[in-house]
Design a protein around this motif. Structure first.
Motif, PDB file in Angstrom:
ATOM      1  N   GLN A   1       0.829  -1.213   0.000  1.00 55.30           N
ATOM      2  CA  GLN A   1       0.000   0.000   0.000  1.00 55.30           C
ATOM      3  C   GLN A   1       0.860   1.259   0.000  1.00 55.30           C
ATOM      4  O   GLN A   1       0.600   2.215  -0.760  1.00 55.30           O
ATOM      5  CB  GLN A   1      -0.900   0.010   1.230  1.00 55.30           C
TER       6      GLN A   1
ATOM      7  N   ASN B   1       2.375   1.812  -3.338  1.00 54.15           N
ATOM      8  CA  ASN B   1       1.340   2.276  -4.265  1.00 54.15           C
ATOM      9  C   ASN B   1       1.066   3.758  -4.095  1.00 54.15           C
ATOM     10  O   ASN B   1       0.899   4.484  -5.085  1.00 54.15           O
ATOM     11  CB  ASN B   1       0.049   1.502  -4.014  1.00 54.15           C
ATOM     12  N   LYS B   2       1.055   4.190  -2.844  1.00 50.25           N
ATOM     13  CA  LYS B   2       0.823   5.608  -2.578  1.00 50.25           C
ATOM     14  C   LYS B   2       1.910   6.465  -3.229  1.00 50.25           C
ATOM     15  O   LYS B   2       1.646   7.489  -3.849  1.00 50.25           O
ATOM     16  CB  LYS B   2       0.811   5.878  -1.050  1.00 50.25           C
TER      17      LYS B   2
END
Ligand code: DAH
Length: 352
Positions: free
Chosen positions: A59, A62-63
């Motif tokens: 995550q 991805n950010k």
């Protein structure tokens, strides 16, 4: 791992600051979000992480990816806007630059004058008849009552065209438009030999003489011949027609005068003067203080010429004239050198 991602993001965003053009944008994309970039390295190594770490790092990575792509899009817009601003600046329209002139074609002054003359004659009921520029001696001279070796031929020295030995009938460039009279009469006679029709024609075109070219004489020039043949045509018709033409051409108040002259193909013959249209007859340089300008030769068609054309001189009579459009222009515009007409100098031609 979060620190590593933060470092990757920071380094990428910093280097994006210095990106100024499309090439640098492309290079930045490869270096920071491309397949072998440090960020993508993190994604490809996710598998090595523990089950618990994997979604957390995934995550976070991805950010960073979303943030970098957004930054790239923003930068791309900025680069495009800067390029546009630069080109607008550089390619400004300079409305003070001199324009490119469009050269519009025009008719040669001789053609313009020829058409003015023919327009007037058309209004007076004359048809245009054209005849060849290359003629035989017979039609150019003999049929017009110039016998071989007649001294009047010396008024019109000729350019001969080689066409074998034709004895007393060589081929030449026509020296005047008068041979068209013979051709026209014969054509009209052929329409109705037992009762040939009346003729009222204008014969325009180029004539050629073997002359020394000077300010006053050229070896080529235009003429407009007139020919009227019918029953009961008199010298009064000749005078009335030519005076009317002169008024239409040079002004309604202009006067004309006829002086006796000689041409082999007319009897009697005359030369026509118009009142000087430059000074109105008071006397000036153009009319050499005489108040008059010579504009044409004319006369009653000689019986021998009528006969040669096929018209019976006991039944028919007629008149003819020959005038020069270039001469009219010389007089009208006070041009002092006839060589301008065929010199092809745009500075002269574009004035008309
Ligand atoms: N053909 C003559 C010349 O070129 C001009 C001329 C004079 C024509 C009298 C005519 C005429 O028809 O009647 O000098």
């Amino acid at each position: 791992m979060q620190d590593k991602l933060n470092a990757i993001e920071k380094a990428a965003l910093e280097s994006l600051e210095s990106v100024k053009d499309q090439a640098a944008l492309d290079a930045w994309r490869v270096a920071h979000v491309g397949r072998s970039s440090p960020l993508m390295q993190v994604f490809s190594e996710l598998g090595k992480l523990s089950k618990e770490e994997r979604p957390v790092v995934g995550q976070a990575a991805n950010k960073v990816k979303v943030a970098l792509e957004a930054a790239l899009a923003e930068r791309t817009e900025a680069v495009k806007a800067a390029a546009l601003a630069k080109s607008l600046e550089e390619e400004q329209l300079d409305v003070t630059l001199p324009g490119r002139t469009v050269n519009v074609g025009r008719l040669h002054p001789s053609t313009q004058q020829l058409r003015r003359v023919l327009d007037i004659l058309a209004d007076m009921g004359f048809q245009v008849y054209t005849s060849p520029e290359v003629e035989s001696d017979e039609i150019n001279f003999q049929m017009l009552n110039f016998p071989p070796h007649h001294p009047a031929r010396e008024m019109q020295d000729s350019f001969y065209v080689e066409a074998g030995d034709r004895g007393d009938n060589p081929i030449l460039m026509r020296t005047h438009t008068s041979p068209g009279q013979i051709r026209a009469m014969r054509e009209f006679v052929a329409m109705n030999p037992s009762d040939p029709p009346a003729i009222r024609i204008a014969l325009p075109g180029m004539c050629f003489r073997y002359e020394q070219v000077t300010t006053r004489s050229e070896m080529q020039f235009n003429q407009v011949e007139g020919l009227v043949v019918g029953k009961g045509i008199t010298f009064a018709d000749l005078k009335g027609t030519i005076a009317d033409f002169a008024r239409r051409m040079f002004g309604q108040d202009v006067r004309t005068r006829f002086r006796a002259s000689y041409f082999p193909f007319t009897e009697p013959s005359a030369e026509v003067d118009v009142e000087c249209f430059v000074c109105g007859g008071k006397g000036c340089q153009v009319c050499k203080n005489s108040g008059w300008l010579e504009i044409m030769g004319c006369g009653m068609v000689h019986p021998v010429v009528l006969q040669n054309g096929g018209y019976d001189p006991k039944v028919y009579s007629g008149f003819a004239w020959g005038m020069g459009p270039e001469r009219q222009l010389l007089l009208r515009y006070k041009i002092n050198d006839i060589r301008y007409f065929w010199g092809n100098d745009m500075r002269f031609l574009s004035q008309f």
